[in-house]
Design a protein around this motif. Structure first.
Motif, PDB file in Angstrom:
ATOM      1  N   ASN A 175      33.953  29.259  43.053  1.00  0.00           N
ATOM      2  CA  ASN A 175      34.739  29.480  44.360  1.00  0.00           C
ATOM      3  C   ASN A 175      35.807  30.606  43.998  1.00  0.00           C
ATOM      4  OD1 ASN A 175      33.330  27.973  46.182  1.00  0.00           O
ATOM      5  ND2 ASN A 175      34.794  26.362  46.108  1.00  0.00           N
ATOM      6  N   PHE A 176      36.383  30.391  43.053  1.00  0.00           N
ATOM      7  CA  PHE A 176      37.403  31.654  42.577  1.00  0.00           C
ATOM      8  C   PHE A 176      36.834  33.175  42.180  1.00  0.00           C
ATOM      9  CE2 PHE A 176      39.717  33.792  39.124  1.00  0.00           C
ATOM     10  CZ  PHE A 176      41.016  34.002  39.723  1.00  0.00           C
ATOM     11  N   MET A 180      37.595  36.374  44.415  1.00  0.00           N
ATOM     12  CA  MET A 180      37.988  37.500  43.684  1.00  0.00           C
ATOM     13  C   MET A 180      37.186  38.911  43.804  1.00  0.00           C
ATOM     14  SD  MET A 180      41.230  37.116  42.265  1.00  0.00           S
ATOM     15  CE  MET A 180      41.283  36.260  43.863  1.00  0.00           C
ATOM     16  N   LEU A 181      35.798  38.558  43.683  1.00  0.00           N
ATOM     17  CA  LEU A 181      35.063  39.665  43.821  1.00  0.00           C
ATOM     18  C   LEU A 181      34.816  40.105  45.140  1.00  0.00           C
ATOM     19  CD1 LEU A 181      32.237  38.693  41.276  1.00  0.00           C
ATOM     20  CD2 LEU A 181      33.967  40.359  41.107  1.00  0.00           C
ATOM     21  N   ALA A 182      34.932  39.256  46.222  1.00  0.00           N
ATOM     22  CA  ALA A 182      34.727  39.732  47.621  1.00  0.00           C
ATOM     23  C   ALA A 182      35.943  40.420  48.069  1.00  0.00           C
ATOM     24  CB  ALA A 182      34.521  38.254  48.348  1.00  0.00           C
ATOM     25  N   ILE A 183      36.937  40.030  47.653  1.00  0.00           N
ATOM     26  CA  ILE A 183      38.247  41.029  48.349  1.00  0.00           C
ATOM     27  C   ILE A 183      38.588  42.050  47.785  1.00  0.00           C
ATOM     28  CG2 ILE A 183      39.297  38.497  49.009  1.00  0.00           C
ATOM     29  CD1 ILE A 183      41.113  39.027  46.791  1.00  0.00           C
ATOM     30  N   GLY A 184      37.922  42.592  46.852  1.00  0.00           N
ATOM     31  CA  GLY A 184      37.780  43.916  46.417  1.00  0.00           C
ATOM     32  C   GLY A 184      39.060  44.344  45.755  1.00  0.00           C
ATOM     33  N   CYS A 185      39.760  43.407  45.075  1.00  0.00           N
ATOM     34  CA  CYS A 185      41.161  43.777  44.471  1.00  0.00           C
ATOM     35  C   CYS A 185      40.854  44.094  43.053  1.00  0.00           C
ATOM     36  CB  CYS A 185      42.043  42.890  44.733  1.00  0.00           C
ATOM     37  SG  CYS A 185      41.562  41.187  43.965  1.00  0.00           S
ATOM     38  N   GLY A 209      46.243  49.054  40.154  1.00  0.00           N
ATOM     39  CA  GLY A 209      47.071  48.058  39.486  1.00  0.00           C
ATOM     40  C   GLY A 209      48.725  48.589  39.652  1.00  0.00           C
ATOM     41  N   ASP A 210      48.953  49.607  40.270  1.00  0.00           N
ATOM     42  CA  ASP A 210      50.536  50.221  40.474  1.00  0.00           C
ATOM     43  C   ASP A 210      51.063  49.473  41.333  1.00  0.00           C
ATOM     44  OD1 ASP A 210      48.825  51.274  42.060  1.00  0.00           O
ATOM     45  OD2 ASP A 210      49.918  53.239  41.997  1.00  0.00           O
ATOM     46  N   ARG A 211      50.467  48.654  42.264  1.00  0.00           N
ATOM     47  CA  ARG A 211      51.153  48.162  43.392  1.00  0.00           C
ATOM     48  C   ARG A 211      50.703  46.802  43.898  1.00  0.00           C
ATOM     49  NH1 ARG A 211      48.068  52.493  45.419  1.00  0.00           N
ATOM     50  NH2 ARG A 211      46.588  51.754  46.651  1.00  0.00           N
ATOM     51  N   VAL A 212      51.230  45.970  44.487  1.00  0.00           N
ATOM     52  CA  VAL A 212      50.963  44.788  44.983  1.00  0.00           C
ATOM     53  C   VAL A 212      50.611  44.849  46.401  1.00  0.00           C
ATOM     54  CG1 VAL A 212      51.531  42.352  45.739  1.00  0.00           C
ATOM     55  CG2 VAL A 212      52.411  43.313  43.687  1.00  0.00           C
ATOM     56  N   GLU A 213      49.142  44.416  46.756  1.00  0.00           N
ATOM     57  CA  GLU A 213      48.734  44.605  47.982  1.00  0.00           C
ATOM     58  C   GLU A 213      48.391  43.309  48.788  1.00  0.00           C
ATOM     59  OE1 GLU A 213      46.010  48.668  47.634  1.00  0.00           O
ATOM     60  OE2 GLU A 213      45.142  46.945  46.563  1.00  0.00           O
ATOM     61  N   ILE A 214      48.265  43.382  50.128  1.00  0.00           N
ATOM     62  CA  ILE A 214      48.108  42.183  50.930  1.00  0.00           C
ATOM     63  C   ILE A 214      46.634  41.914  51.011  1.00  0.00           C
ATOM     64  CG2 ILE A 214      48.546  41.055  52.994  1.00  0.00           C
ATOM     65  CD1 ILE A 214      51.047  41.244  51.587  1.00  0.00           C
ATOM     66  N   VAL A 215      45.923  40.760  50.953  1.00  0.00           N
ATOM     67  CA  VAL A 215      44.428  40.488  50.948  1.00  0.00           C
ATOM     68  C   VAL A 215      44.276  39.492  51.928  1.00  0.00           C
ATOM     69  CG1 VAL A 215      44.120  41.262  48.422  1.00  0.00           C
ATOM     70  CG2 VAL A 215      44.577  38.757  49.097  1.00  0.00           C
TER      71      VAL A 215
END
Length: 216
Positions: A175-176, A180-185, A209-215
């Motif tokens: 599931n993990f 991770m692969l599905a949300i495209g981060c 990698g230079d910023r934090v994004e909401i997923v």
């Protein structure tokens, strides 16, 4: 006309301080960096500000003093200003939390403690750490903050180990990885690395990698 807020009783002198909760992941556990405070207690890195200092600049300086290398994240957490806080002068502390990359050199001076095995802490620092842990664990679910522990290429296994250390609980492998692969981060680097007797594992990196994004 003034820049302040008028009215009320005469204002008492107030000192402003910054505190920094420096998180790291080591040996499968989330830890925090502390400094000795005397009498068997420990404290968070921090100091009072001079009149001309900026809050975030002061927090970054405190972080640099104990960590040296640049942390991958520095975020304002909360303001602590209960009556009676401070020694002699009432003190308001603005707390920040920061992340140390996995594999980075230990912070100095002081030492690292696992968040589930903290020693006695000075003042309200236990409350500060508890709130920082709560914020980190909440935010890792809906943002890419957890990736900031891994600025270098990583395997999905290494990424899961970071998440498990932060959350303090095991995660389902299938599931993990699917999430991770599905949300495209993250994105495949096209490289592989061999770990033990297992077949070579793909290396990934944060897409931004230079910023934090909401997923979602």
């Amino acid at each position: 006309m003034t820049d302040g807020i008028a009215g009320g009783t005469a204002a008492a002198p107030i000192a402003v301080a910054v505190l920094v909760v420096l998180f790291s992941v080591e040996d499968g556990a989330l830890g925090v960096h502390l400094l000795p405070a005397g009498a068997g207690r420990w404290r968070l890195p921090g100091r009072r500000l001079a009149a001309e200092e900026d809050l975030e600049e002061a927090a970054a300086e405190v972080l640099a003093e104990v960590f040296g290398a640049e942390a991958t994240h520095l975020e304002q957490l909360y303001t602590f200003g209960a009556a009676g806080r401070g020694d002699g002068v009432r003190e308001v502390a603005v707390a920040y939390f920061a992340l140390a990359p996995v594999g980075s050199a230990p912070a100095r001076p002081g030492r690292r403690f696992a968040v589930d095995g903290l020693p006695p802490l000075a003042g309200d620092h236990a409350e500060v750490v508890a709130l920082a842990v709560e914020r980190l664990r909440a935010k890792i679910h809906y943002s890419t903050l957890g990736l900031r522990f891994l600025p270098r290429p990583f395997t999905l296994r290494e990424l899961q180990e970071v998440f498990e250390a932060v959350l303090g609980e095991p995660l389902d492998k299938r599931n993990f990885r699917k999430r991770m692969l599905a949300i495209g981060c993250i994105e495949d680097t096209g490289r592989r690395v061999r770990q033990g007797n297992h077949r070579p594992a793909r290396l990934y990196r944060a897409r931004h990698g230079d910023r934090v994004e909401i997923v979602r």
